[in-house]
Design a protein around this motif. Structure first.
Motif, short mmCIF file in Angstrom:
data_model
loop_
_atom_site.label_atom_id
_atom_site.label_comp_id
_atom_site.label_asym_id
_atom_site.label_seq_id
_atom_site.Cartn_x
_atom_site.Cartn_y
_atom_site.Cartn_z
N LEU A 1 -15.56 -0.07 33.04
CA LEU A 1 -15.26 -0.42 34.48
C LEU A 1 -16.02 0.47 35.24
O LEU A 1 -16.71 0.04 36.08
CB LEU A 1 -13.82 -0.36 34.52
N GLU A 2 -15.89 1.90 34.94
CA GLU A 2 -16.56 2.85 35.85
C GLU A 2 -17.75 3.24 35.25
O GLU A 2 -18.01 4.43 35.17
CB GLU A 2 -15.50 4.13 36.27
N ASN A 3 -18.79 2.25 35.20
CA ASN A 3 -19.87 2.50 34.56
C ASN A 3 -21.08 3.29 35.68
O ASN A 3 -21.95 3.65 35.04
CB ASN A 3 -20.42 1.18 34.02
N GLY A 4 -20.88 3.15 37.06
CA GLY A 4 -21.75 3.66 37.86
C GLY A 4 -23.09 3.04 37.99
O GLY A 4 -23.94 3.44 38.69
N LYS A 5 -23.01 1.79 37.41
CA LYS A 5 -24.42 0.85 37.50
C LYS A 5 -24.45 -0.05 38.68
O LYS A 5 -23.52 -1.03 38.38
CB LYS A 5 -24.74 0.54 36.16
N LEU A 6 -25.10 0.11 39.60
CA LEU A 6 -25.11 -1.01 40.90
C LEU A 6 -25.73 -2.39 40.06
O LEU A 6 -25.23 -3.43 40.48
CB LEU A 6 -26.04 -0.39 41.85
N SER A 7 -26.96 -1.99 39.39
CA SER A 7 -27.48 -3.34 38.73
C SER A 7 -26.48 -4.01 37.93
O SER A 7 -26.62 -5.17 38.22
CB SER A 7 -28.59 -2.80 38.07
N PHE A 8 -25.78 -3.48 37.30
CA PHE A 8 -24.62 -4.07 36.26
C PHE A 8 -23.66 -4.62 37.27
O PHE A 8 -23.28 -5.90 37.09
CB PHE A 8 -24.02 -3.36 35.37
N ALA A 9 -23.32 -4.03 38.28
CA ALA A 9 -22.08 -4.53 39.14
C ALA A 9 -22.50 -5.89 39.90
O ALA A 9 -22.00 -6.88 39.96
CB ALA A 9 -21.82 -3.58 40.29
N ILE A 10 -23.83 -6.07 40.26
CA ILE A 10 -24.40 -7.19 40.89
C ILE A 10 -24.63 -8.28 40.08
O ILE A 10 -24.18 -9.35 40.06
CB ILE A 10 -25.45 -6.76 41.83
N ALA A 11 -25.11 -7.90 38.78
CA ALA A 11 -25.39 -8.91 37.80
C ALA A 11 -23.96 -9.52 37.16
O ALA A 11 -23.91 -10.69 37.15
CB ALA A 11 -26.24 -8.37 36.41
N TYR A 12 -23.24 -8.55 36.98
CA TYR A 12 -21.77 -9.06 36.44
C TYR A 12 -21.10 -9.97 37.44
O TYR A 12 -20.50 -10.91 37.44
CB TYR A 12 -20.95 -7.86 36.23
N GLY A 13 -21.16 -9.51 38.88
CA GLY A 13 -20.65 -10.30 40.00
C GLY A 13 -21.29 -11.71 40.14
O GLY A 13 -20.71 -12.66 40.17
N CYS A 14 -22.60 -11.65 39.89
CA CYS A 14 -23.30 -12.91 39.97
C CYS A 14 -22.87 -13.91 38.70
O CYS A 14 -22.51 -15.11 38.98
CB CYS A 14 -24.52 -13.04 39.93
N ALA A 15 -22.86 -13.45 37.56
CA ALA A 15 -22.22 -14.23 36.42
C ALA A 15 -20.81 -14.79 36.68
O ALA A 15 -20.60 -15.72 36.34
CB ALA A 15 -22.24 -13.19 35.22
N TYR A 16 -19.93 -13.54 37.11
CA TYR A 16 -18.64 -14.13 37.50
C TYR A 16 -18.60 -15.31 38.42
O TYR A 16 -17.61 -16.18 38.28
CB TYR A 16 -17.73 -13.02 37.94
#
Length: 359
Positions: A316-331
Motif C-alpha cells: 500500500l505505502e509504496n511511495g510510487k506515483l507512477s504505480f498509483a496512477i497506473a493502478y488507479g487507471c486499471a481499477y
C-alpha cells in the motif's frame, strides 16, 4: 432521447469522471506518492487534486435540486415533508457509511461531509435563488476569515496525512467544519452552487458553448491571478505565506481555490453535456454512464477493494506515483466493465440499492 433525460445522462457521465479523478487522488494519497517520480507526472496528478471531489459535490447539489424540483415549484407541504424525510435518511446513511470508512483509517472520507450537505439541502430546498447565492458568499468569506485568524495546521501531523485528535469532540468538529480534507466551510459552497445550477437552464443545449467558454476562461484567469499574487507578494511575505493565502490547492482552501475549482467543475460539466449530445450512443460512453450511475458503490469500492487488496499484499505505502496512477487507471477500467455488465441485469448499483431501500 428527450433533453431532460439527456441532461440526467450527462450528469451520470460527469460523475464517472469525477470518480476517476478521486481514485487517482486518493490512491496517490494512500500510497504516499509524493516526490519519487518526474515533475511532469506529479503535475498531471496534481491536476486532479481538489477538482474531482469539487465536481462530485457540485453534482450532488445539482442532483438534490432536480430531486426536489416538484416540491419547490408546488410548495406542497406533503411533498416537501416527504423530500425532507428522504434527505434526512440519506444523511443518516451517508454518515454511517462515512464513519465506517473512517474507522477503517480512511481519513480522507467525503461521505460524512455529504451527510451534512444533505441536512443543508433539507433546510434550504425551498429557499430563493438569491438566498442560496448569499449563503454561498457568506460561507466562503467566513472560511477565509478562519484561515487568517486560526491555526489551520492544528490537529494535523507534520505531513498533513494524519489528524492526531480526530476522535475527540473538539478535533472531530474542527476537522469537519474547518480544516479537514473536505471541510464544510468552504466545501458547502460547491454544494450550494450545484443546488443553484440545478434550478437553472445553464446546462441546456443552447447554453453549453457559452458556459464552456466562460468557465474555462474563468479557470485560466483565476490560475493566472493566483500565480501573479504569489509571485508579487512573496518578497513582502514569505513564499509559504503567499501560497497559503493565494494558492489554488485544496489545502488550505482559499477563495481562489473555491472559485477556480468551481469554474473547472462547470467546464467539465459543459464538456460532458456536449459529448453526450454528440456521442451518447457510443458503447464506451454508455459504459461510462453506467459507471456514473454506480458512483457511490465505486467510491466505497475503490477504498475497501482497491486499497484493501494492496494492503493485503503489503504494497500500500509504496511511495510510487507512477504505480498509483497506473493502478488507479486499471481499477477504473475494471469499474467500467463491471458497471456495464451489472446494469444489464440490475437497475441500481449494490450500495445504491441499499440506499434506495433505506430512503
Amino acid at each position: 432521447m428527450s433533453q431532460p433525460s439527456q441532461r440526467l445522462t450527462a450528469l451520470d457521465y460527469a460523475r464517472a469522471w469525477a470518480i476517476f479523478g478521486m481514485i487517482i487522488v486518493n490512491y496517490k494519497l494512500a500510497m504516499q506518492a509524493e516526490n519519487a517520480d518526474p515533475a511532469w507526472l506529479r503535475a498531471i496528478a496534481g491536476l486532479f487534486e481538489g477538482r474531482a471531489s469539487a465536481l462530485f459535490v457540485v453534482l450532488a447539489g445539482i442532483g438534490v435540486s432536480l430531486m426536489t424540483a416538484k416540491a419547490r415549484r408546488s410548495m406542497d407541504k406533503d411533498i416537501i415533508r416527504r423530500n425532507r424525510k428522504s434527505l434526512y435518511r440519506r444523511s443518516v446513511f451517508l454518515l454511517t457509511a462515512g464513519m465506517l470508512l473512517l474507522l477503517m483509517d480512511w481519513n480522507a472520507d467525503i461521505l460524512h461531509d455529504y451527510a451534512v450537505f444533505m441536512l443543508v439541502a433539507a433546510v434550504l430546498m425551498t429557499v430563493s435563488d438569491k438566498l442560496l447565492l448569499g449563503l454561498t458568499v457568506v460561507s466562503l468569506l467566513l472560511s477565509q476569515i478562519w484561515l487568517i485568524v486560526f491555526d489551520y495546521s492544528k490537529g494535523w501531523d507534520a505531513n498533513f496525512h494524519a489528524y492526531t485528535d480526530f476522535w475527540t469532540m473538539n478535533g472531530f468538529i474542527r476537522n469537519l467544519l474547518w480544516n479537514g480534507f473536505h471541510p464544510i466551510f468552504p466545501w458547502v459552497c460547491f454544494f450550494l452552487i450545484g443546488m443553484w445550477i440545478g434550478r437553472k437552464r445553464w446546462l441546456e443545449k443552447e447554453n453549453q458553448r457559452k458556459i464552456l467558454i466562460y468557465s474555462l476562461s474563468g479557470t485560466v484567469v483565476l490560475e493566472m491571478l493566483s500565480y501573479s499574487l504569489i509571485t508579487w507578494t512573496s518578497p513582502i511575505l514569505d513564499p509559504e505565506s503567499a501560497a497559503y493565502l493565494f494558492a489554488t490547492k485544496p489545502m488550505p482552501p482559499t477563495v481562489l481555490y473555491v472559485l477556480s475549482a468551481g469554474c473547472s467543475a462547470l467546464t467539465i460539466l459543459s464538456t460532458c453535456h456536449y459529448v453526450i449530445h454528440k456521442f451518447e450512443n457510443s458503447r464506451l460512453n454508455q459504459a461510462i454512464i453506467h459507471t456514473g450511475q454506480l458512483s457511490l458503490s465505486h467510491y466505497i469500492g475503490h477504498i475497501i477493494i482497491g486499497l484493501g487488496f494492496l494492503e493485503a499484499i503489503n504494497y500500500l505505502e509504496n511511495g510510487k506515483l507512477s504505480f498509483a496512477i497506473a493502478y488507479g487507471c486499471a481499477y477504473f477500467i475494471i469499474a467500467i466493465v463491471f458497471s456495464h455488465v451489472w446494469r444489464k441485469w440490475m437497475k441500481r448499483g449494490p450500495v445504491e440499492w441499499i440506499l434506495r431501500r433505506f430512503c
